[in-house]
Every structure is written in C-alpha cells, then in structure tokens.
Write a protein that holds these residues in place. Sequence first.
Motif, PDB file in Angstrom:
ATOM      1  N   UNK A  55       0.841  -1.207   0.000  1.00  0.00           N
ATOM      2  CA  UNK A  55       0.000   0.000   0.000  1.00  0.00           C
ATOM      3  C   UNK A  55       0.873   1.253   0.000  1.00  0.00           C
ATOM      4  N   UNK A  56       2.193   1.040  -0.105  1.00  0.00           N
ATOM      5  CA  UNK A  56       3.110   2.187  -0.128  1.00  0.00           C
ATOM      6  C   UNK A  56       3.556   2.504  -1.545  1.00  0.00           C
ATOM      7  N   UNK A  57       3.060   1.741  -2.486  1.00  0.00           N
ATOM      8  CA  UNK A  57       3.426   1.920  -3.889  1.00  0.00           C
ATOM      9  C   UNK A  57       2.558   2.998  -4.538  1.00  0.00           C
ATOM     10  N   UNK A  58       2.957   3.501  -5.716  1.00  0.00           N
ATOM     11  CA  UNK A  58       2.142   4.529  -6.389  1.00  0.00           C
ATOM     12  C   UNK A  58       0.768   3.988  -6.774  1.00  0.00           C
ATOM     13  N   UNK A  70      -7.190   4.247 -11.560  1.00  0.00           N
ATOM     14  CA  UNK A  70      -7.804   3.237 -10.700  1.00  0.00           C
ATOM     15  C   UNK A  70      -7.689   3.682  -9.250  1.00  0.00           C
ATOM     16  N   UNK A  71      -8.370   2.975  -8.370  1.00  0.00           N
ATOM     17  CA  UNK A  71      -8.277   3.304  -6.941  1.00  0.00           C
ATOM     18  C   UNK A  71      -7.331   2.353  -6.228  1.00  0.00           C
ATOM     19  N   UNK A 107       0.368  -3.413  -7.167  1.00  0.00           N
ATOM     20  CA  UNK A 107       0.460  -4.647  -6.343  1.00  0.00           C
ATOM     21  C   UNK A 107      -0.406  -4.573  -5.085  1.00  0.00           C
ATOM     22  N   UNK A 108      -1.545  -3.901  -5.167  1.00  0.00           N
ATOM     23  CA  UNK A 108      -2.395  -3.704  -3.984  1.00  0.00           C
ATOM     24  C   UNK A 108      -2.999  -5.035  -3.525  1.00  0.00           C
ATOM     25  N   UNK A 146     -13.270  -6.392 -14.518  1.00  0.00           N
ATOM     26  CA  UNK A 146     -12.347  -6.753 -13.443  1.00  0.00           C
ATOM     27  C   UNK A 146     -12.649  -5.887 -12.229  1.00  0.00           C
ATOM     28  N   UNK A 147     -12.419  -6.424 -11.037  1.00  0.00           N
ATOM     29  CA  UNK A 147     -12.695  -5.766  -9.754  1.00  0.00           C
ATOM     30  C   UNK A 147     -14.173  -5.731  -9.412  1.00  0.00           C
TER      31      UNK A 147
END
Length: 271
Positions: free
Chosen positions: A30-33, A38-39, A43-44, A267-268
Amino acid sequence: MKSLPLFTVLASAALASSGFAADGKSLGYTTTPMIPGSKWHVHDGDRPQPKIVTPGTESTQEQAGTAPSDAVVLFDGKDLSKWKASNGGGEPQWKVENGYAEVHGGDATTKDEFGPDVQLHVEWTAPVPGVGSGQGRGNSGIFFYGRYEIQVLDCYENPTYPDGQATAIYGQTPPLVNASRKPGEWQTYDIVFNGPRFKDGKLETPAYATILHNGVLVQNHTQLTGSTPHQQVGTYTEHPEKGAIRIQDHNNPVRYRSLWIRELKPVDSGS
Ligand code: MG
C-alpha cells in the motif's frame, strides 16, 4: 490429496479477501504509487481477488469439450431444453442423437438472453460428403442479438467470397486466415463478443468480435459496422444490452455439440 478442514478453507478465503495471506502477512503493498485511473496501488493486496473458476476439458475429435464452472451450458449433446424454434417458440425440430444436434426445420434461438460482453464456445461439423459449393456447402451461422452473424460454413477446399467465409463477420470482415478442418471433423469457435452500447437512441460504442477458429486467432477485436444482411450494408439500430443467441438453418445439415456461454464482468467487480 488430504482435504483441508472447512474452517481452514473459509478462514483462508476471508484472509485473502481482506488482503492478507493465511500467515497474516499482507498480500501486497500500500506504499506503492497509485495505478493511473484506478483506486488501487501497484500490487495492492486489498484489490478484489479474481473469482475461482474450474476450467472445462478441451474437445477432441472423439469427445466434446466440457464447460468451465461458471459457464451457462447451452447444449451438452443431450437435449435442446435451453432453445426454442425461432419461427414459433416451440421446441426446435433439430435432430438430437449420438451427442450432437443436427440443424433441421428452422433456426434455433436460446430461451435466455446474454450480454453485453460474452464468451461463446461452439463445436460444429460440416456434412459429409461436402455437397454443394460456395455458400451452399455446410452453411449455418451464429447470430448475436439476432442480427450480427458470425458465419459457419464448410470452407475446406470450398472457395467463396471472403467476407462470407467461416468466422467472417458476414458481409463485413473476412477471417485473418482460413483455419477450417475437413467436413466431418469437429471444429471449434471461441468467440468473445462485445455487444454495442447505445445512449439516448444513438450508437455510443460499436460491437466487437474476437474469434479463435480451431485455436487459431481469426478475428482480432474486429469492429462491426452494423448488422450483417445479405447483399446489403448493415446498420445499427438500438437494442437492449442483453440478447439471445440464434443458430441459422441454411438448409444444410450442420451438426453442433458442446455449446456454452459466459457473461463477462469487468475486473474488480467481485463477481
Ligand atoms: Mg450463414
């Protein structure tokens, strides 16, 4: 394999859906851009897990394939209970025997409607011997929304106009290649069809078709210019986002076996 206790399976599923692996560690970052548009972070681990689907079996010449676990089986070689006659609404008069249905006595239409984005699997074979020529040999067709025909035709050593060949968007776009098998051999179509979108009575997004013929890509996200009439240029007229699938009787005893369809969700969407 030893099966896991149910609570372990459920706990694992709950952890995965919450973004944590069974050992309590985060599945991602959760520290990645943020991914643009998208929200989700890159790699979330909290992003919805894709639904699990059990694949079906591939077809062989001897054996029809089977459907993946989330497909609607339209025909499994036994009965046409998912279909109605296009010209009256009763049972199609097609001959069902030996694990296939043979076209006879008119078109057949699915009772249910599907869309706007679907994956359709079709197994078919052309009559033996190959009688007739051109459009008169092993002609049938798969219609989406009753108006967009993906051509079914015996195109093994049977020349015809290119935009009328097997897997052509009829009257519009020929296949990239001719991947036809001989009459009597089972052939597969795997069609991804994106139905058109209309807004306020006007076309917003046209229809597209991607098709594999016997595993060979023959239509690569091909845009449809409208409906597919004979000897005319088709147009778009507004219709609902869901529609029936119709199979054509062109007076040739084409046979069908495994037929299944999947509605495709974004997707999602978590479904
Ligand atoms: Mg046809």
